[in-house]
Design an enzyme around this catalytic site. Structure first.
Site, PDB file in Angstrom:
ATOM      1  CE  LYS A 122      -2.035   4.746  -7.677  1.00 33.52           C
ATOM      2  NZ  LYS A 122      -1.995   3.785  -6.556  1.00 33.52           N
ATOM      3  CG  HIS A 148      -2.502   4.214 -11.634  1.00 32.22           C
ATOM      4  ND1 HIS A 148      -1.352   4.931 -11.831  1.00 32.22           N
ATOM      5  CD2 HIS A 148      -2.114   2.985 -11.204  1.00 32.22           C
ATOM      6  CE1 HIS A 148      -0.301   4.184 -11.526  1.00 32.22           C
ATOM      7  NE2 HIS A 148      -0.740   2.998 -11.152  1.00 32.22           N
ATOM      8  CG  HIS A 149      -8.037   2.237 -11.242  1.00 33.77           C
ATOM      9  ND1 HIS A 149      -8.688   2.597 -10.085  1.00 33.77           N
ATOM     10  CD2 HIS A 149      -6.937   1.539 -10.848  1.00 33.77           C
ATOM     11  CE1 HIS A 149      -8.037   2.149  -9.046  1.00 33.77           C
ATOM     12  NE2 HIS A 149      -6.964   1.497  -9.469  1.00 33.77           N
ATOM     13  CB  THR A 208      -0.924   0.006   1.230  1.00 30.18           C
ATOM     14  OG1 THR A 208      -1.705  -1.193   1.231  1.00 30.18           O
ATOM     15  CG2 THR A 208      -1.856   1.199   1.220  1.00 30.18           C
ATOM     16  CB  THR A 209       1.400   3.913  -2.314  1.00 29.97           C
ATOM     17  OG1 THR A 209       0.103   4.066  -2.921  1.00 29.97           O
ATOM     18  CG2 THR A 209       2.180   2.853  -3.082  1.00 29.97           C
ATOM     19  CB  THR A 235       4.926   2.653  -9.215  1.00 29.52           C
ATOM     20  OG1 THR A 235       4.354   1.550  -8.523  1.00 29.52           O
ATOM     21  CG2 THR A 235       5.912   2.154 -10.263  1.00 29.52           C
ATOM     22  CG  ASN A 260       4.186  -1.946  -9.512  1.00 26.57           C
ATOM     23  OD1 ASN A 260       4.217  -3.140  -9.777  1.00 26.57           O
ATOM     24  ND2 ASN A 260       3.529  -1.070 -10.246  1.00 26.57           N
TER      25      ASN A 260
END
Length: 247
Positions: free
Chosen positions: A144, A140-141, A84-85, A151, A109
């Site tokens: 997010k 990204h989707h 998790t970020t 990343t 990632n």
């Protein structure tokens, strides 16, 4: 991601999925025979009693979920793959403390391709970094939460002259040192694309990594779990996994 991990488990016959943790238990149909626990249940001895001591926990939730998990593991240390970020300093500190008692792998990632991209960037001579201007575009989707992605920050850090630090960008703080611009796009259903652009006099280079299927991350998580199983306490990276695993 939980569904992707369950689907990829047959590719790793030495591993067994024991339980999943979610803020709320899913419907019976969604559970598909898997034991589900809420974080509050995982914090109780009766729920833990059915889980083995050599358990490896995979976490790719949200920052709040990882923070709660880190609190639980401070009293119940177990091997952890933490992907998790956008974690806050307090959670990062708890994970660092956990690494003194259990193996912990931190990776923004878990895909094999991103690990390859990181290796390519590390191999760039200092003269190359000075001859080209670097920028990163990540897509990204729409769902997010954080931007720039963890990343993208990691890739930007590798492009700095010292290879240290993190870059600022949309939704992210800036740190001292040369800043690598990051452009974040949030839209559609794209699992993740990262583009490192090196612009020079009369020429441009691009290194692009695109994910088409979220199972990429699930396989990386399971590789990491296999690597961490019964490992000595300490902090590990996806590079450690690839050096031993052979992908």
């Amino acid at each position: 991601m939980g569904r992707a991990v369950r689907e990829c488990i047959p590719e790793f016959p030495e591993l067994r999925l024991r339980a999943c943790v979610a803020p709320r238990k899913p419907t019976a149909a969604a559970a598909s025979g898997t034991s589900w626990l809420t974080p509050d249940e995982l914090s109780k001895d009766e729920a833990r009693s059915g889980l083995p001591d050599d358990l490896v926990i995979l976490d790719f939730s949200l920052a709040a979920g990882t923070a709660r998990l880190a609190e639980i593991l401070s009293d119940w240390p177990r091997a952890l793959v933490a992907a998790t970020t956008a974690l806050d300093a307090a959670t990062e500190s708890r994970l660092a403390a956990l690494a003194k008692r259990a193996p912990v792998l931190r990776a923004p990632n878990l895909s094999l391709g991103v690990a390859v991209v990181q290796s390519l960037l590390r191999a760039l001579p200092p003269a190359v970094r000075g001859a080209f201007e670097a920028e990163i575009v990540e897509h990204h989707h729409a769902g997010k939460k954080d931007a720039p992605s963890g990343t993208a920050k990691a890739l930007a850090a590798l492009m700095r002259p010292t290879g240290e630090g993190a870059a600022g960008g949309k939704g992210g703080g800036q740190q001292a040192g040369p800043e690598i611009p990051i452009h974040s796009i949030r839209g559609g259903t794209v699992p993740g694309t990262h583009r490192v652009i090196l612009s020079g006099a009369g020429e441009t280079l691009e290194i692009v990594h695109t994910v088409y299927d979220r199972s990429v991350f699930a396989r990386g998580a399971l590789r990491a779990a296999r690597f961490l199983h019964r490992r000595a306490p300490g902090s590990y990276t996806i590079d450690d996994v690839l050096r031993e695993d052979g992908a």
